[in-house]
Design a protein around this motif. Structure first.
Motif, PDB file in Angstrom:
ATOM      1  N   LEU A  75     -11.207   1.569  -8.138  1.00 25.63           N
ATOM      2  CA  LEU A  75     -11.310   1.552  -6.682  1.00 25.63           C
ATOM      3  C   LEU A  75     -10.519   0.411  -6.061  1.00 25.63           C
ATOM      4  O   LEU A  75     -10.049   0.526  -4.923  1.00 25.63           O
ATOM      5  N   VAL A  76     -10.357  -0.680  -6.778  1.00 27.65           N
ATOM      6  CA  VAL A  76      -9.615  -1.825  -6.254  1.00 27.65           C
ATOM      7  C   VAL A  76      -8.130  -1.745  -6.615  1.00 27.65           C
ATOM      8  O   VAL A  76      -7.283  -2.267  -5.886  1.00 27.65           O
ATOM      9  N   ASP A  77      -7.797  -1.067  -7.702  1.00 27.47           N
ATOM     10  CA  ASP A  77      -6.404  -1.034  -8.165  1.00 27.47           C
ATOM     11  C   ASP A  77      -5.617   0.161  -7.652  1.00 27.47           C
ATOM     12  O   ASP A  77      -4.403   0.075  -7.494  1.00 27.47           O
ATOM     13  N   SER A  78      -6.281   1.282  -7.398  1.00 25.52           N
ATOM     14  CA  SER A  78      -5.566   2.507  -7.031  1.00 25.52           C
ATOM     15  C   SER A  78      -5.980   2.992  -5.648  1.00 25.52           C
ATOM     16  O   SER A  78      -7.123   3.431  -5.465  1.00 25.52           O
ATOM     17  N   PRO A  79      -5.097   2.960  -4.667  1.00 27.63           N
ATOM     18  CA  PRO A  79      -5.471   3.486  -3.352  1.00 27.63           C
ATOM     19  C   PRO A  79      -5.761   4.976  -3.385  1.00 27.63           C
ATOM     20  O   PRO A  79      -6.623   5.458  -2.637  1.00 27.63           O
ATOM     21  N   ALA A  85      -9.747   9.299  -3.009  1.00 24.34           N
ATOM     22  CA  ALA A  85     -10.414  10.482  -3.550  1.00 24.34           C
ATOM     23  C   ALA A  85     -11.917  10.252  -3.691  1.00 24.34           C
ATOM     24  O   ALA A  85     -12.722  11.130  -3.373  1.00 24.34           O
ATOM     25  N   TRP A  86     -12.306   9.068  -4.160  1.00 24.12           N
ATOM     26  CA  TRP A  86     -13.724   8.741  -4.359  1.00 24.12           C
ATOM     27  C   TRP A  86     -14.491   8.816  -3.038  1.00 24.12           C
ATOM     28  O   TRP A  86     -15.612   9.313  -2.986  1.00 24.12           O
ATOM     29  N   ILE A  87     -13.873   8.337  -1.965  1.00 29.96           N
ATOM     30  CA  ILE A  87     -14.531   8.320  -0.655  1.00 29.96           C
ATOM     31  C   ILE A  87     -14.393   9.661   0.057  1.00 29.96           C
ATOM     32  O   ILE A  87     -15.362  10.172   0.637  1.00 29.96           O
ATOM     33  N   ARG A 132     -10.373  -5.232  -0.594  1.00 28.39           N
ATOM     34  CA  ARG A 132     -10.629  -5.139  -2.039  1.00 28.39           C
ATOM     35  C   ARG A 132     -12.132  -5.083  -2.324  1.00 28.39           C
ATOM     36  O   ARG A 132     -12.649  -5.776  -3.198  1.00 28.39           O
ATOM     37  N   THR A 133     -12.813  -4.223  -1.618  1.00 27.74           N
ATOM     38  CA  THR A 133     -14.279  -4.166  -1.696  1.00 27.74           C
ATOM     39  C   THR A 133     -14.807  -2.911  -2.391  1.00 27.74           C
ATOM     40  O   THR A 133     -16.000  -2.619  -2.292  1.00 27.74           O
ATOM     41  N   GLY A 134     -13.955  -2.174  -3.089  1.00 20.76           N
ATOM     42  CA  GLY A 134     -14.444  -0.981  -3.771  1.00 20.76           C
ATOM     43  C   GLY A 134     -15.537  -1.285  -4.775  1.00 20.76           C
ATOM     44  O   GLY A 134     -16.547  -0.576  -4.858  1.00 20.76           O
ATOM     45  N   ALA A 135     -15.364  -2.357  -5.554  1.00 19.14           N
ATOM     46  CA  ALA A 135     -16.373  -2.726  -6.553  1.00 19.14           C
ATOM     47  C   ALA A 135     -17.584  -3.378  -5.909  1.00 19.14           C
ATOM     48  O   ALA A 135     -18.732  -3.035  -6.211  1.00 19.14           O
ATOM     49  N   LEU A 189       0.837  -1.201   0.000  1.00 19.96           N
ATOM     50  CA  LEU A 189       0.000   0.000   0.000  1.00 19.96           C
ATOM     51  C   LEU A 189       0.870   1.247   0.000  1.00 19.96           C
ATOM     52  O   LEU A 189       0.654   2.168  -0.808  1.00 19.96           O
ATOM     53  N   ARG A 190       1.855   1.289   0.864  1.00 25.97           N
ATOM     54  CA  ARG A 190       2.727   2.471   0.923  1.00 25.97           C
ATOM     55  C   ARG A 190       3.505   2.651  -0.379  1.00 25.97           C
ATOM     56  O   ARG A 190       3.712   3.787  -0.837  1.00 25.97           O
TER      57      ARG A 190
END
Length: 391
Positions: free
Chosen positions: A258-262, A267-269, A303-306, A23-24
């Motif tokens: 949402l699952v590929d880019s932190p 930003a979306w949230i 990995r629950t964005g979708a 993630l980092r």
């Protein structure tokens, strides 16, 4: 009769150091766009008119990468109590905090999008074991919606709000709670409405911050304030609800980002925490940066964005127009929420309103924005519900 609880299992999740390192690394390697072109450069709502300002996002991303610690949130969930059970073939994660009080009442809390059980972690202890013996106490259950957090991701269609409400009744029964109270906001408010309308034998009464009247009601007879609420709601759905239409029609497409880019997920949230909170500029005026990142990191690691976005595909505009709630209901309209239901409209659906609260501050996430007031208001509303139930 209470059902056996052998299908309920204690649960613990630990992100690996490798996952947190990845993630980092992704945050460090993020490609960002140029700054927004907006008319208002200083603090204020105008600064956000194209979405999350670049300077704000850079600051949060840097903190997420170099200062934020995920481990305390993992430990907090464990202290509350985490469990899983399988309902209709789907694993459901939930928090369960039993009160020490013998007179405690079971209380189901349901979150919405783009939040998670993180919405409630700062209020569960106070609800379960209040300091004042005169305050009501609750056995608190807070499930993760299907496709959210540590609940399983549905592999087929059908997990809309009606099915979720039925699953929540099954869950509470497995815990030995054949009669219970229910609270929710956002999608949790919709599900709470379905619970009150469909399951009056199990649901003692409800409290919601997201009341929905039947569609097509006239503005005749509304006060000036209520007319303003109706106009604000129309404006929201006409001009500020692209996220909902995207997730209701193409959740898979936005899900890849949402699952590929932190950074994309953040930003979306973050955009919604900013726009829907009772603040003048940044959501961090009222909500801690760590709590927002707890929520976003939970989405990232699971990995629950979708899968979370699909609740819009399953249930957007699906509340039965004919559904009526006859159990006692307590409704709270926070002033900066994105939708506020005029009381005459609410009364068409919720036919036993026993508490109607209009706080002076707070937005869409009151348990995070004004947690102490939220607890007091929820207690007061549910006390009125229980009093009406006893009559």
């Amino acid at each position: 009769m209470s059902r056996p609880t052998t299908d309920v299992h204690a649960f613990t999740a630990r992100a690996s150091d490798a996952e947190l390192d990845e993630l980092r690394a992704r945050l460090a390697a993020a490609r960002l766009p140029e700054a927004e072109t907006v008319r208002a450069a200083g603090p204020g709502a105008g600064r956000w008119e194209q979405g999350v300002p670049l300077a704000d996002l850079v600051e949060v991303v840097d903190y997420w990468r170099t200062g934020y610690d995920w481990r305390p949130f993992e430990e907090r969930l464990d202290r509350i109590g985490q469990y899983r059970t399988s309902i209709d073939g789907l694993g459901i994660h939930f928090l369960h905090r039993r009160s020490a009080r013998a007179d405690a009442t079971p209380l189901l809390l349901t979150h919405g999008w783009p939040d998670s059980v993180a919405r409630f972690v700062d209020v569960i202890d106070a609800l379960a074991d209040p300091e004042d013996a005169d305050d009501p106490a609750f056995h608190v259950v807070a499930p993760s919606l299907p496709g959210f957090g540590h609940s399983d991701k549905p592999a087929t269609t059908g997990w809309g709000t009606e099915k979720i409400a039925a699953a929540w009744v099954e869950l509470m029964g497995r815990l030995g709670y054949d009669r219970f109270l229910a609270h929710g906001g956002d999608w949790g408010g919709n599900i709470t409405t379905v619970l009150g309308g469909r399951f009056p034998e199990q649901v003692l009464g409800i409290h919601t911050t997201f009341a929905e009247g039947p569609p097509g009601l006239s503005t005749d007879g509304l006060t000036d304030v209520e007319r303003a609420w109706a106009e604000e709601t129309r404006d929201f759905w006409r001009h500020r609800a692209a996220y909902a239409k995207q997730q209701a029609t193409r959740p898979q497409t936005i899900g890849y980002s949402l699952v590929d880019s932190p950074v994309g997920l953040l930003a979306w949230i973050l955009d919604k925490f900013a726009e829907w909170s009772d603040t003048e500029d940044s959501p961090f005026e009222t909500i801690s940066r760590d709590r927002v990142l707890d929520d976003v990191t939970l989405y990232w690691l699971t990995r629950t964005g979708a899968s979370a976005a699909r609740i819009y595909y399953e249930s957007h505009n699906s509340l039965d127009p004919e559904l009526r709630v006859d159990v006692p209901s307590a409704l709270t309209m926070y002033p900066r929420d994105v939708e506020k239901c005029p009381r005459p409209w609410a009364e068409e659906r919720y036919r036993r309103i026993v508490s109607w609260s209009l706080p002076e501050s707070g937005g869409h996430f009151p348990a995070l924005e004004v947690p102490e007031f939220f607890v007091r208001d929820l207690r007061a509303g549910l006390t009125a519900v229980l009093a009406a139930t006893a009559r």
